[in-house]
Design a protein around this motif. Sequence first.
Motif, PDB file in Angstrom:
ATOM      1  N   THR A  41       0.841  -1.210   0.000  1.00 31.93           N
ATOM      2  CA  THR A  41       0.000   0.000   0.000  1.00 31.93           C
ATOM      3  C   THR A  41       0.873   1.256   0.000  1.00 31.93           C
ATOM      4  OG1 THR A  41      -0.305  -0.143   2.407  1.00 31.93           O
ATOM      5  CG2 THR A  41      -2.056  -1.046   1.028  1.00 31.93           C
ATOM      6  N   ASN A  42       2.017   1.191   0.666  1.00 39.93           N
ATOM      7  CA  ASN A  42       2.939   2.332   0.653  1.00 39.93           C
ATOM      8  C   ASN A  42       3.499   2.559  -0.745  1.00 39.93           C
ATOM      9  OD1 ASN A  42       2.499   2.454   3.387  1.00 39.93           O
ATOM     10  ND2 ASN A  42       4.601   2.067   3.990  1.00 39.93           N
ATOM     11  N   PHE A  74      -8.175  -0.580  -0.872  1.00 42.62           N
ATOM     12  CA  PHE A  74      -9.401  -0.216  -1.604  1.00 42.62           C
ATOM     13  C   PHE A  74      -9.358   1.250  -2.022  1.00 42.62           C
ATOM     14  CE2 PHE A  74     -11.756  -3.926   0.228  1.00 42.62           C
ATOM     15  CZ  PHE A  74     -12.220  -4.428  -0.975  1.00 42.62           C
ATOM     16  N   TYR A  75      -8.978   2.102  -1.097  1.00 41.49           N
ATOM     17  CA  TYR A  75      -8.952   3.546  -1.361  1.00 41.49           C
ATOM     18  C   TYR A  75      -7.936   3.889  -2.451  1.00 41.49           C
ATOM     19  CZ  TYR A  75      -8.388   8.539  -0.661  1.00 41.49           C
ATOM     20  OH  TYR A  75      -8.311   9.890  -0.855  1.00 41.49           O
ATOM     21  N   ARG A  76      -6.729   3.347  -2.315  1.00 43.65           N
ATOM     22  CA  ARG A  76      -5.683   3.675  -3.287  1.00 43.65           C
ATOM     23  C   ARG A  76      -5.970   3.053  -4.644  1.00 43.65           C
ATOM     24  NH1 ARG A  76      -0.844   3.803   1.191  1.00 43.65           N
ATOM     25  NH2 ARG A  76      -1.596   5.765   2.065  1.00 43.65           N
ATOM     26  N   ARG A  77      -6.627   1.879  -4.650  1.00 42.39           N
ATOM     27  CA  ARG A  77      -7.013   1.280  -5.928  1.00 42.39           C
ATOM     28  C   ARG A  77      -8.063   2.158  -6.612  1.00 42.39           C
ATOM     29  NH1 ARG A  77      -9.290  -4.787  -6.689  1.00 42.39           N
ATOM     30  NH2 ARG A  77     -11.079  -3.880  -5.645  1.00 42.39           N
ATOM     31  N   ALA A  78      -8.973   2.716  -5.830  1.00 44.01           N
ATOM     32  CA  ALA A  78      -9.979   3.627  -6.387  1.00 44.01           C
ATOM     33  C   ALA A  78      -9.300   4.852  -7.002  1.00 44.01           C
ATOM     34  CB  ALA A  78     -10.973   4.045  -5.310  1.00 44.01           C
ATOM     35  N   LEU A  79      -8.293   5.386  -6.319  1.00 45.08           N
ATOM     36  CA  LEU A  79      -7.548   6.528  -6.857  1.00 45.08           C
ATOM     37  C   LEU A  79      -6.831   6.138  -8.147  1.00 45.08           C
ATOM     38  CD1 LEU A  79      -5.956   8.071  -3.625  1.00 45.08           C
ATOM     39  CD2 LEU A  79      -7.901   8.933  -4.927  1.00 45.08           C
ATOM     40  N   ALA A  80      -6.302   4.922  -8.184  1.00 45.42           N
ATOM     41  CA  ALA A  80      -5.616   4.446  -9.390  1.00 45.42           C
ATOM     42  C   ALA A  80      -6.602   4.340 -10.553  1.00 45.42           C
ATOM     43  CB  ALA A  80      -4.959   3.094  -9.118  1.00 45.42           C
ATOM     44  N   TYR A  81      -7.789   3.768 -10.275  1.00 47.41           N
ATOM     45  CA  TYR A  81      -8.811   3.680 -11.327  1.00 47.41           C
ATOM     46  C   TYR A  81      -9.203   5.066 -11.816  1.00 47.41           C
ATOM     47  CZ  TYR A  81      -9.810  -1.336 -11.143  1.00 47.41           C
ATOM     48  OH  TYR A  81      -9.732  -2.700 -11.248  1.00 47.41           O
ATOM     49  N   LYS A  82      -9.333   5.995 -10.884  1.00 54.83           N
ATOM     50  CA  LYS A  82      -9.684   7.365 -11.240  1.00 54.83           C
ATOM     51  C   LYS A  82      -8.603   7.967 -12.141  1.00 54.83           C
ATOM     52  CE  LYS A  82     -11.001  11.764  -9.203  1.00 54.83           C
ATOM     53  NZ  LYS A  82     -10.945  12.579  -7.997  1.00 54.83           N
TER      54      LYS A  82
END
Length: 93
Positions: A41-42, A74-82
């Motif tokens: 995650t880091n 979950f949060y960082r994956r959402a940012l990646a998708y965005k």
Amino acid sequence: EKFKMLKNEGNDCVKKGKYKEAVNKYSECMKLNTTECTIYTNRALCYLKLYKYEEAKQDCDHVLQIEDSNIKAFYRRALAYKGLQVRKNVAGI
């Protein structure tokens, strides 16, 4: 022991905004321990800062395979998708 040292060096790099160096430190950590979710995650955070959305998504996917309720992943994956979506729109795809 070396793992902890590399992780701390990576964290220090992040605090200083040296994301490429942090990615290298976290990648070294992964060679020593592949099950430590925080490293992924880091590193995902660093990839997001470097606009490497696909790499960030892959790290988050890996974490979610190990720990399916990891909020950071979950949060960082959402940012990646965005980020990937924005890039697609800019490219006119």
